[in-house]
Design an enzyme around this catalytic site. Sequence first.
Site, PDB file in Angstrom:
ATOM      1  CB  CYS A  81     -98.930  46.911  24.938  1.00  0.00           C
ATOM      2  SG  CYS A  81     -99.028  48.373  23.907  1.00  0.00           S
ATOM      3  CG  HIS A 207     -97.241  44.043  21.459  1.00  0.00           C
ATOM      4  ND1 HIS A 207     -98.457  43.616  21.924  1.00  0.00           N
ATOM      5  CD2 HIS A 207     -97.362  45.364  21.262  1.00  0.00           C
ATOM      6  CE1 HIS A 207     -99.285  44.636  21.999  1.00  0.00           C
ATOM      7  NE2 HIS A 207     -98.639  45.717  21.596  1.00  0.00           N
ATOM      8  CD  GLU A 209     -98.175  39.914  21.911  1.00  0.00           C
ATOM      9  OE1 GLU A 209     -97.284  40.120  22.755  1.00  0.00           O
ATOM     10  OE2 GLU A 209     -99.119  40.706  21.701  1.00  0.00           O
ATOM     11  CG  ASP A 269     -98.952  41.723  -3.997  1.00  0.00           C
ATOM     12  OD1 ASP A 269     -98.820  42.193  -2.857  1.00  0.00           O
ATOM     13  OD2 ASP A 269     -98.644  42.357  -5.021  1.00  0.00           O
ATOM     14  N   GLY A 356    -109.859  44.861   0.649  1.00  0.00           N
ATOM     15  CA  GLY A 356    -111.278  44.666   0.953  1.00  0.00           C
ATOM     16  C   GLY A 356    -111.714  45.164   2.308  1.00  0.00           C
ATOM     17  CG  ASP A 429    -102.042  50.897  -4.524  1.00  0.00           C
ATOM     18  OD1 ASP A 429    -101.184  50.021  -4.406  1.00  0.00           O
ATOM     19  OD2 ASP A 429    -103.099  50.904  -3.852  1.00  0.00           O
ATOM     20  CG  ASN A 500     -97.895  49.721  -2.566  1.00  0.00           C
ATOM     21  OD1 ASN A 500     -97.096  48.903  -2.129  1.00  0.00           O
ATOM     22  ND2 ASN A 500     -99.144  49.794  -2.129  1.00  0.00           N
TER      23      ASN A 500
END
EC number: 3.5.1.2
Length: 586
Positions: A81, A207, A209, A269, A356, A429, A500
């Site tokens: 990259c 990439h 990997e 989720d 979070g 959302d 979403n």
Amino acid sequence: MPKVHLLDYVAGNIRSLVNAIEKCGYEVEWIKSPEDVKNADKIILPGVGHFGHCLSSLSSAGYLPAIQEHISSGKPFFGICVGLQALFAGSEEAPSVPGLNLIPTSLKRFSPTNADGSRKSVPCIGWNDASTSTSTSPTTSDASTSNQTSMYGLNPSSKYYYVHSYFAPYTPGHLEREGWTVATARYGDETYIGAIARGNTFATQFHPEKSGAAGLRVIKAFLDGDKVTPSTTPAVVPGSTTVRAGATTKRNVKASTNGLTRRIIACLDVRTNDAGDLVVTKGDQYDVREKSEGGNVRNLGKPVEMARRYYTQGADEVTFLNITSFRDCPITDLPMLEILRRTSETVFVPLTIGGGIRDMVDPVSGQKVSALDVAKLYFASGADKVSIGSDAVLAAEAFWSRGGDGDDDTSIETISAAYGAQAVVVSVDPKRIYVKTEEEAQAAKTKGHTVIKTTDKDSEGREYVWFACTIKGGREVRDFDVVKLVTACERLGAGEILLNAIDRDGSNRGFDLELVALVKSVVEIPVIASSGAGKPGHFEEVFNATDVDAALGAGMFHRGEYTVAQVKEQLGQAGLLVRPFEQFEP
Ligand code: 1PR
């Protein structure tokens, strides 16, 4: 175990590369100083993010002369990259920062429009060729025009995972005259260098990997020193009856997103259930509790095992969302870290983690922890992208209240500056807000909302709708419109939108095509359609009806109704380009 030296200078998700190297039977030794470069035999230089940042860091730590010496001494070198980009003279991304100048040309930024006026997303995120085929058109090449040998295990019928906004333009013949072998990819009307090799120097823009079996083969070939490999068996394109090199059947040419395959993402989720176990769950308009008496959290399986299953079925990416992340959790005990560590040992496609990502106060230590620090932990544990939900809404509201300006301190800005826009997904959302009359629609517009006339009227027959943002897992609806949200986030530095739709979530009714088309029309960055997939045909529908870049499913996979492979099979049969299935035997 044989060794390879890895140069880590905060290049993002290094863990996945280490896992991939170990999977190929090699051990990683870290380069900690320019002195270590001198003592190394094989070196891998990975890189993500900003060209200027990477090259300046390498330069100020004194690495550039050492790398230059390593390459000119003829020892094996593999740049990934930005590690490929480092070989060039420079980049439009940071015009004042020089590269190693092994190749005296400069990298350019992808244009968001093709010459014919059609659009393409920037950054370019997805699966594309690294074709050593002599044909310049990857969609029409066949075995008769491709080379009989290929460099470092590259297969002209395989697809590789790219994520970048800047590229090395390819002009046929030019580099070959200097002794380079080049594998190319096409994005819209731009043909660029996907991989390049000369002597013992090798570099890939993609990439390896993160490129599944096809990428592991490339890593192993480099480590084993297999510079020239016989052309491997053509990869099988799902849904195709004929298989040939060049990756696609003629039928697949019909619809392609500027050369990328249609990306299928499996989303998990995750939360703790009432017994305290971390489980994959699935909501019905975000309500994850059973309707039966007791109302337990639905338990659909174990996150690591399920991620592995979807990878084996051909998922192009896996996303984990910690859906109870609005509750404060000690930083040392973030539940998703271990899930990521374990998943990245066996799943070699991009992993996104959400939930979070925001500034917080650690409930145990009382210490402030920045969103960037939280994200760092996730990247170090195997995540390629972080997804920001609630915090992005608050940042976007503040952005507009400042008259359309950031403050350099939001989670989006700080993470994007450190790891690159491609590492920052904004998870949106939205909820439909219906209004009845044209006057009501006008009032909503006056507030800055984008109102559309919908074919999906509500039970009262209301035909105007705007899409309101929500936070805290849909618990709080804001008087703030989705168009305002995504345009602000793009300007703050987000690299992708995970879109979403609460009304469709878990409904099996198909994606909200109106919402997807609306959001796709206002941003340049890639958009992932999510919520509502109930059968493979829904994926075909969203790709045919909109220009969306990727589509995500959850419930239909978790409940075992369909596999990811069946979705790809259907797309392939419908003439949509999908990534082939491949296997890797170390
Ligand atoms: O706000 O930054 O902490 O992030 C929280 C994240 O968790 C957000 O990305 C938010 O979308 C997600 N989230 C929070 N609560 C729920 C819930 O379901 N109660 N899940 C939730 C949202 C979205 C997809 C989903 C698709 C496809 N889930 O993951 O699975 O809707 O489902 P389907 O194919 O079965 O229809 P923050």
